[in-house]
Design an enzyme around this catalytic site. Structure first.
Site, short mmCIF file in Angstrom:
data_model
loop_
_atom_site.label_atom_id
_atom_site.label_comp_id
_atom_site.label_asym_id
_atom_site.label_seq_id
_atom_site.Cartn_x
_atom_site.Cartn_y
_atom_site.Cartn_z
N ASP A 114 10.30 0.06 -18.77
CA ASP A 114 8.84 0.01 -18.61
C ASP A 114 8.25 1.42 -18.60
O ASP A 114 7.41 1.74 -17.75
CB ASP A 114 8.46 -0.74 -17.33
CG ASP A 114 6.97 -1.12 -17.29
OD1 ASP A 114 6.38 -1.28 -18.37
OD2 ASP A 114 6.43 -1.24 -16.18
N THR A 168 10.07 -27.92 -13.31
CA THR A 168 9.61 -26.98 -14.33
C THR A 168 8.54 -27.66 -15.19
O THR A 168 8.45 -28.89 -15.24
CB THR A 168 10.75 -26.51 -15.26
OG1 THR A 168 11.32 -27.65 -15.90
CG2 THR A 168 11.82 -25.79 -14.46
N VAL A 201 0.83 -1.20 0.00
CA VAL A 201 0.00 0.00 0.00
C VAL A 201 0.87 1.25 0.00
O VAL A 201 2.05 1.22 0.31
CB VAL A 201 -0.92 0.03 1.24
CG1 VAL A 201 -1.92 -1.11 1.21
CG2 VAL A 201 -0.10 -0.01 2.52
#
Length: 543
Positions: free
Chosen positions: A213, A418, A100
């Site tokens: 990003d 995997t 948060v």
């Protein structure tokens, strides 16, 4: 920290650069000196109980049911209590998968910041979190969020940063273009692009950092003021572009903004230039250059790399602006300008008054097209989805996570730890699972193939499947619905959503959720919209 609180607000109440230089008490906690900070506030060997740690956030809305951690994961060198130096407002400003964001105030100076509290148990790769902290400590630029303090207790990592209250880049631009008194011009867009480029030039050339990003959601304005600076606020996917490490290969980014070479898993710092090209395109017309009905289709559009300048939105936009975007969005990264070169482009020089413009026409931009509305709705639903999943995740039991563990073991037939494409194909062919699980396995296979990975480990498997398999359950959707509802009514209103996401985002969400236009969103409306949104979310490793 890819999946962050849906209403992004970050730390330090400073409207000017000068205020950041304000004299402050000689406290190791105010300045970035993590080791001294932790020594001074170390709890002297006494570990804080989980309940005490949770009280940092006031009273939690729901009990945390994850398995108790007996040996806390250490990200810094020592545990310390953030409350010694900061008073923390219990009201959440944002809530995401990892934790948060709240306001906090330094007890001695009275200055207000944001505290981003990250739940360590929710972070799969601690080294990524460490890397983001190191990068934030290293950078200092007027258009990059400033980190002031780092604290760690048994359950949370707390980052004290500048407080940005001016809203997200895209939301603010749309509000300006669609308001009766406001306007947004090429000049305004050029100012923002210049500031973004200068921050990335600093990262690339002076710090050898690649962001990886860049997207409108990762830019906030410091204050609501008209001339407030824009800040890059999230470095969760960033890394150093060290020469000895060569070409980067990890597939990261966000569908609309990711560069084609990132999808091929061979890229350099020039992937950031592509993302800035996409952001510029959006600033000028209100929607992205690459489109699709799902993330998979968007990726395919990006891989092809073709785009145009549709009428009427681009009719009055200058030729130099179109030339700038075209150069930034060259499919071949070697043909793109670097950040320093882009800052010298004719379009920026014209708009910033450094040279005479080729045309005296000043274009005012109007982002009121159907495609702009669709893009705004897409962003709004992604925010709603992220917030819902983040809250649901805090209420999962170990038994629910354990279900995924059993499914992983069933798919991992050779016990290698995997799951391969072959094993997924075999599971689909044999049909030994329920229809819903088979559908999930099919989606998982598409995700794995799209990412160019050949195998999937357990942590990645849980990250890719937990949200769909658990969150789409009606009882979990109900939990999220109740979290957003702030009244006794059995429906959501624009005020409920506005209290969490802000008015602009709430209105976009209501456009999707309120199917009959009565201003009320029933649980059925909410659930249907979330299921539809998540069914289109077919990407992997993308936030």
């Amino acid at each position: 920290m890819g999946n962050e609180p849906s209403k992004k607000v970050f730390g330090g109440k400073r409207s000017t650069e000068e205020s950041s230089k304000k004299s402050r008490p000689n406290s190791k906690h105010v300045h970035i000196d993590v080791k001294e900070n932790e020594k001074k506030n170390n709890t002297k060997g006494k570990k804080m109980e989980q309940l005490e740690s949770a009280s940092t956030f006031g009273q939690p809305t729901a009990p945390i049911q994850f398995r108790k951690v007996h040996t806390p994961v250490m990200i810094t060198d020592a545990l310390s209590d953030v409350r010694v130096n900061y008073h923390i407002d219990p009201k959440e400003l944002g809530h995401g998968h990892y934790g948060v964001v709240r306001k906090c105030m330094h007890r001695e100076t009275g200055e207000v910041y944001a505290i981003k509290s990250i739940r360590k148990s929710k972070v799969n790769k601690i080294e990524v979190l460490k890397r983001e902290i190191e990068i934030l400590k290293e950078v200092k630029h007027p258009h990059i969020i400033q980190l002031f303090d780092v604290y760690e207790d048994e359950r949370y990592l707390h980052l004290i940063t500048e407080l940005c209250t001016g809203g997200e880049l895209f939301d603010r631009i749309i509000a300006k273009t669609q308001s009766a008194e406001g306007h947004f011009s090429e000049h305004d867009a050029a100012l923002l692009v210049r500031d973004i480029l200068d921050a990335i030039r600093y990262c690339h050339d002076e710090k050898q950092i690649v962001h990886r990003d860049l997207k409108p959601e990762n830019f906030l304005f410091l204050t609501p003021a008209e001339n407030a600076p824009v800040k890059i606020i999230d470095f969760g996917l960033s890394r150093h572009d060290d020469a000895h490490q060569g070409i980067m290969q990890t597939k990261v980014g966000t569908p609309y903004y990711v560069a084609p070479e990132v999808l091929r898993r061979e890229y350099t710092k020039m992937c950031d230039i592509w993302s800035i090209g996409v952001i510029t395109y959006i600033l000028l017309c209100g929607y992205p250059p690459f489109y699709g009905d799902s993330d998979t289709q968007i990726f395919e559009s990006v891989k092809v790399g073709r785009f145009d300048f549709p009428s009427p939105e681009w009719d009055d936009i200058s030729k130099s602006a179109k030339a700038f975007v075209t150069e930034m969005l060259q499919k071949d990264p070697d043909k793109r300008p670097d950040a320093s070169q882009a800052l010298k482009h004719k379009w920026l020089k014209e708009q910033l008054g450094e040279i005479e413009p080729s045309s005296l026409r000043a274009s005012t931009l109007s982002h009121a097209s159907l495609r702009t509305g669709e893009f705004a709705n897409y962003l709004a639903m992604k925010k709603l989805q992220k917030a819902a999943l983040g809250y649901i995740a805090t209420n999962l039991t170990q038994a629910e996570v354990g279900t995924l563990e059993e499914l992983f073991k069933a798919l991992d037939r050779n016990g290698s730890g995997t799951i391969s494409l072959t094993e997924l194909d075999e599971a689909i062919a044999q049909g030994n699972f329920s229809e819903s699980v088979i559908n999930e396995i099919r989606r998982l296979r598409v995700d794995l193939e799209l990412s160019d990975e050949s195998k999937l480990n357990y942590k990645d498997f849980v990250a890719m499947t937990m949200d769909r398999s658990l969150a789409l359950r009606e009882d979990n959707m109900r939990i999220a619905f109740e979290h957003f509802r702030h009244t006794e009514a059995d429906y959501l209103t624009v005020k409920d959503l506005g209290d969490i996401f802000g008015e602009a985002q709430a209105l976009d969400m209501m456009n999707i959720l309120d199917t009959d236009g009565d201003g009320r969103v029933s649980f059925e409306d909410f659930n249907n919209a979330m299921v539809k949104s998540m069914s289109q979310d077919t990407h992997v490793g993308i936030s």
